[in-house]
Write an enzyme that holds these catalytic residues in place. Structure first.
Site, PDB file in Angstrom:
ATOM      1  N   LYS A 113       0.836  -1.197   0.000  1.00  0.00           N
ATOM      2  CA  LYS A 113       0.000   0.000   0.000  1.00  0.00           C
ATOM      3  C   LYS A 113       0.875   1.253   0.000  1.00  0.00           C
ATOM      4  O   LYS A 113       0.387   2.345  -0.263  1.00  0.00           O
ATOM      5  CB  LYS A 113      -0.958  -0.002   1.187  1.00  0.00           C
ATOM      6  CG  LYS A 113      -2.112  -0.979   1.034  1.00  0.00           C
ATOM      7  CD  LYS A 113      -3.180  -0.797   2.081  1.00  0.00           C
ATOM      8  CE  LYS A 113      -2.751  -1.220   3.452  1.00  0.00           C
ATOM      9  NZ  LYS A 113      -2.431  -2.665   3.545  1.00  0.00           N
ATOM     10  N   TYR A 145       0.973   4.126   6.397  1.00  0.00           N
ATOM     11  CA  TYR A 145       2.334   3.609   6.308  1.00  0.00           C
ATOM     12  C   TYR A 145       3.352   4.744   6.379  1.00  0.00           C
ATOM     13  O   TYR A 145       4.401   4.605   7.013  1.00  0.00           O
ATOM     14  CB  TYR A 145       2.535   2.834   5.008  1.00  0.00           C
ATOM     15  CG  TYR A 145       1.940   1.448   4.966  1.00  0.00           C
ATOM     16  CD1 TYR A 145       1.428   0.823   6.104  1.00  0.00           C
ATOM     17  CD2 TYR A 145       1.880   0.750   3.767  1.00  0.00           C
ATOM     18  CE1 TYR A 145       0.897  -0.453   6.051  1.00  0.00           C
ATOM     19  CE2 TYR A 145       1.348  -0.533   3.699  1.00  0.00           C
ATOM     20  CZ  TYR A 145       0.853  -1.123   4.838  1.00  0.00           C
ATOM     21  OH  TYR A 145       0.334  -2.392   4.762  1.00  0.00           O
TER      22      TYR A 145
END
Length: 354
Positions: A113, A145
């Site tokens: 991702k 992230y």
């Protein structure tokens, strides 16, 4: 020099396999999670919530870990909440271990991702070209992230430890009740198809059916985490982590079907989500579990159809470059069909599937 590991998320698909890898090589291993440790022999299990900073500090005050592995996250309804919650977990953990002044290295596990975007914009908009490489810039979009990485970078600078970031593709491995577990989800789906005579239909997109892709074996990821945390040349780098082979789902689907001794259905030409296909099958699974003396009769404790649908429904090719790891000396390779077959064999041996 002693190697004392603290694994955050030790009950997950990454944490379980990492703990077993490190223990097999003589590490002292402590594992954090909110629930049971699944009885990993040799593991020092600590029940703690990474969102409760005070309780976390108290729970690990006695520890002096040399290496910290962050392998956990909590899904939230929006990306803004994902950022708030998951960055807090990283920040709280790194603050909790700081007083011991023992940490030499921290490894953070994220995923693709990083390149594909968060769940709210997954695989959409302007994406980097494949194969994905670690030096590609961040997407111009909020992503938890990135927030986790920023917490790691800030703490490393302040407390003077080294770091690595590990970006696996979809992970295949043994873990129950995991939010991101395609292997067990597909095994349960195949078992239901075999027992009921339903067609074994690929649930994803034409792009995934026809294009090249790759995956990550949990045991290979565990070896990569140990390698990077003990290899000086790997410090201060982000790494993609995949098996090393590429395949098309049009080929892999037949391989999975053959293991279960069923015929793969022709690709229907459209997405047929597992969440849709498996709706209302809870009673079917309870009956299968009863007739085959399986240990888990609750379908929802095994599958993660939503996540499997997200991965298999992507509208683009997803191939990941491993050149950086190869250059620095990590040469491990794992055929992905064997990863699936090894997992299915264990699931059958442990009476999780018939």
């Amino acid at each position: 020099m002693s190697r004392i590991a603290l694994i955050a998320g030790v009950t997950g698909i990454v944490g379980i396999n990492l703990a077993q890898q490190l223990l097999s090589h003589g590490w002292e291993v402590h594992g954090l999670a909110r629930r049971s440790s699944n009885g990993i022999e040799g593991l020092n299990f600590i029940s703690a919530d990474l969102l409760d900073a005070a309780a976390l500090r108290s729970a690990i005050a006695h520890l002096k870990p040399s290496h910290v592995f962050i392998t956990t996250w909590l899904r939230q309804p929006t990306e803004a909440e994902n950022i708030r919650v998951n960055s807090s977990m990283v920040r709280n953990l790194l603050k909790a271990v700081a007083p011991a002044k023992s940490v030499r290295h921290v490894a953070l596990v994220t995923g693709l991702k990083h390149y594909l975007g968060p769940f709210e914009a997954y695989g959409k908009g302007k994406l980097p070209a494949t194969p994905f490489r670690e030096d590609q810039p961040r997407l111009d979009i909020e992503n938890f992230y990135y927030a986790q990485e920023d917490e790691l970078f800030a703490s490393a600078t302040h407390h003077q430890f080294s770091w690595t970031i590990h970006r696996p593709h979809t992970i295949i491995g043994f873990a129950l009740g995991n939010a991101m577990n395609m292997g067990i989800t597909l095994a349960v789906y195949a078992a239901i198809c075999r027992e009921t005579g339903r067609p074994f239909v690929f649930p994803g997109s034409g792009a995934q059916w026809n294009s090249l892709t790759d995956m990550t074996d949990a045991t290979l990821l565990a070896r990569h985490l140990e390698w990077a945390s003990t290899t000086p040349a790997a410090r201060y780098h982000a790494f993609n982590v995949v098996n090393g082979d590429v395949f098309r789902w049009s080929w892999m689907w037949s391989r999975l079907a053959a293991w279960f001794d069923i015929e793969p259905a022709p690709f229907p030409g459209q997405i047929t989500p597992l969440e849709q296909q498996l709706t209302g099958t809870e009673e079917i699974w309870r009956n299968i579990a009863k007739s085959h003396n399986l240990i888990e009769p609750d379908l929802n404790n095994l599958i993660s159809a939503w996540h499997t649908d997200a991965d298999l429904g992507r509208p683009i090719e997803v191939v990941t470059d491993m050149s950086k790891s190869r250059k620095f000396g990590f040469l491990d390779y794992q055929p992905t069909d064997e990863s699936f077959h090894d997992l299915f064999t264990r699931l059958r041996q442990d009476r999780i599937i018939p």
